[in-house]
Design a protein around this motif. Structure first.
Motif, PDB file in Angstrom:
ATOM      1  N   GLU A   1      38.831  40.194  38.041  1.00  0.00           N
ATOM      2  CA  GLU A   1      39.739  40.052  36.910  1.00  0.00           C
ATOM      3  C   GLU A   1      38.946  39.881  35.621  1.00  0.00           C
ATOM      4  OE1 GLU A   1      39.643  38.069  39.525  1.00  0.00           O
ATOM      5  OE2 GLU A   1      41.622  37.882  40.433  1.00  0.00           O
TER       6      GLU A   1
ATOM      7  N   ASP B   1      47.277  37.799  40.352  1.00  0.00           N
ATOM      8  CA  ASP B   1      45.969  38.012  39.741  1.00  0.00           C
ATOM      9  C   ASP B   1      45.584  36.799  38.907  1.00  0.00           C
ATOM     10  OD1 ASP B   1      44.871  40.699  40.376  1.00  0.00           O
ATOM     11  OD2 ASP B   1      46.802  41.358  39.607  1.00  0.00           O
TER      12      ASP B   1
ATOM     13  N   ARG C   1      49.448  46.194  30.475  1.00  0.00           N
ATOM     14  CA  ARG C   1      48.667  45.741  31.628  1.00  0.00           C
ATOM     15  C   ARG C   1      49.474  44.963  32.652  1.00  0.00           C
ATOM     16  NH1 ARG C   1      43.307  44.691  31.397  1.00  0.00           N
ATOM     17  NH2 ARG C   1      43.582  44.784  33.643  1.00  0.00           N
TER      18      ARG C   1
ATOM     19  N   GLN D   1      41.988  44.544  48.150  1.00  0.00           N
ATOM     20  CA  GLN D   1      42.359  45.781  47.459  1.00  0.00           C
ATOM     21  C   GLN D   1      41.353  46.107  46.362  1.00  0.00           C
ATOM     22  OE1 GLN D   1      46.448  46.134  46.184  1.00  0.00           O
ATOM     23  NE2 GLN D   1      47.178  44.985  47.957  1.00  0.00           N
ATOM     24  N   ARG D   2      40.906  45.088  45.657  1.00  0.00           N
ATOM     25  CA  ARG D   2      39.923  45.294  44.593  1.00  0.00           C
ATOM     26  C   ARG D   2      38.594  45.758  45.186  1.00  0.00           C
ATOM     27  NH1 ARG D   2      40.715  40.955  42.640  1.00  0.00           N
ATOM     28  NH2 ARG D   2      42.267  41.693  41.158  1.00  0.00           N
TER      29      ARG D   2
ATOM     30  N   GLU E   1      36.563  47.921  42.211  1.00  0.00           N
ATOM     31  CA  GLU E   1      36.841  47.496  40.854  1.00  0.00           C
ATOM     32  C   GLU E   1      36.180  46.156  40.619  1.00  0.00           C
ATOM     33  OE1 GLU E   1      41.285  49.470  40.308  1.00  0.00           O
ATOM     34  OE2 GLU E   1      40.991  47.309  40.326  1.00  0.00           O
TER      35      GLU E   1
ATOM     36  N   GLU F   1      42.436  53.808  32.946  1.00  0.00           N
ATOM     37  CA  GLU F   1      42.941  53.444  34.250  1.00  0.00           C
ATOM     38  C   GLU F   1      42.716  51.964  34.547  1.00  0.00           C
ATOM     39  OE1 GLU F   1      41.339  56.003  37.200  1.00  0.00           O
ATOM     40  OE2 GLU F   1      42.102  57.815  36.253  1.00  0.00           O
ATOM     41  N   GLN F   2      43.110  51.111  33.618  1.00  0.00           N
ATOM     42  CA  GLN F   2      42.979  49.686  33.863  1.00  0.00           C
ATOM     43  C   GLN F   2      43.972  49.248  34.923  1.00  0.00           C
ATOM     44  OE1 GLN F   2      43.340  47.699  30.058  1.00  0.00           O
ATOM     45  NE2 GLN F   2      41.136  47.545  29.918  1.00  0.00           N
ATOM     46  N   LYS F   3      43.567  48.301  35.736  1.00  0.00           N
ATOM     47  CA  LYS F   3      44.396  47.786  36.812  1.00  0.00           C
ATOM     48  C   LYS F   3      45.609  47.054  36.234  1.00  0.00           C
ATOM     49  CE  LYS F   3      44.202  44.412  40.578  1.00  0.00           C
ATOM     50  NZ  LYS F   3      45.139  43.453  39.985  1.00  0.00           N
TER      51      LYS F   3
ATOM     52  N   ALA G   1      38.909  49.405  46.099  1.00  0.00           N
ATOM     53  CA  ALA G   1      38.920  50.264  44.912  1.00  0.00           C
ATOM     54  C   ALA G   1      37.601  50.207  44.158  1.00  0.00           C
ATOM     55  CB  ALA G   1      40.063  49.856  43.988  1.00  0.00           C
TER      56      ALA G   1
END
Length: 246
Positions: A120, A140, A189, A111-112, A117, A132-134, A115
């Motif tokens: 972590e 995680d 978060r 997923q990361r 992104e 727009e922080q995950k 995206a």
């Protein structure tokens, strides 16, 4: 995404290949059995993504990346050892998966990747003002650094976040490190389906609750694994009951 699996263990390669069958967006174009083989396959197959083991005969995973001069693929490290986590992030790894790879962690990594992104972020760094922080869930993993000590922690193992002035103390296993972050920033978060703001000073992991008892003025007291007893304020007790009711 064209993907190369690099691991000296055949069973590990087979298992990862099996797990990746669930993702249509991942096209496995080949496998490499050591560092030298990986360099040849990368040059030949031009993968966009590496699942890269670290400890291998000859060149290790880090040395492989250091020899790549251009067209460097995205990297997800796969290893049985957590002591390389900090160094892995120095190579801008998308993720760092510990063997045996859990399907939930692999899914989070994919997923990361989709995206686009970064991996972590350390809880000791960053700003709550970042856009727009995950949202961080129980699967995680984050870096936690306290003085000279650091940990690579799956958030689901953290039973309690405790506000200490301008710091937050994390309670997991037998460790209680402090990080420079406000409890309010963490509250924004963390996945509210797993981590619950019990009161002004505490966020609890709902998966870690062992017992629930009534308390003064309509509040509640929960006992967590590890023995921590945390009061849920009267206002939050209403939300707590709604959250856990059928």
């Amino acid at each position: 995404m064209r993907t190369l699996i690099v691991d000296d263990e055949r069973l590990a390669r087979n298992e990862l290949r099996r797990l990746l069958q669930a993702y249509d967006q991942i096209e496995i174009v080949g496998e490499a059995v050591n560092g030298e083989d990986a360099l040849e396959k990368i040059k030949e197959l031009r993968p966009e993504l590496l699942f890269l083991d670290i400890q291998m005969p000859g060149k290790n995973g880090f040395e492989v990346l250091m020899e790549l001069k251009e067209n460097v693929p995205e990297v997800i490290f796969t290893t049985a050892y957590d002591e390389y986590a900090l160094k892995a992030f120095e190579f801008n790894a998308l993720d760092y998966l510990l063997k045996p790879i859990e399907p939930q962690r692999l899914d989070a990594a994919i997923q990361r990747l989709e995206a686009n992104e970064p991996n972590e972020r350390p809880l000791t760094q960053g700003s709550s003002a970042e856009p727009e922080q995950k949202i961080l869930g129980e699967f995680d993993q984050v870096f936690v650094k306290d003085g000279d000590k650091c940990w690579f922690v799956t958030l689901g193992k953290v039973r309690l976040f405790e506000s200490i002035g301008n710091y937050v103390r994390l309670h997991f296993d037998h460790h209680k490190p402090l990080i420079l972050r406000s409890l309010n920033a963490l509250d924004e978060r963390l996945d509210s389906n797993v981590f619950f703001r019990a009161n002004r000073k505490h966020i609890i992991n709902l998966r870690m609750i062992e017992t629930i008892e009534p308390y003064f003025s309509g509040g509640l007291v929960v006992r967590l694994k590890g023995g921590d007893r945390i009061e849920i304020s009267r206002r939050q007790a209403i939300r707590f009951k709604e959250l856990l009711s059928l």
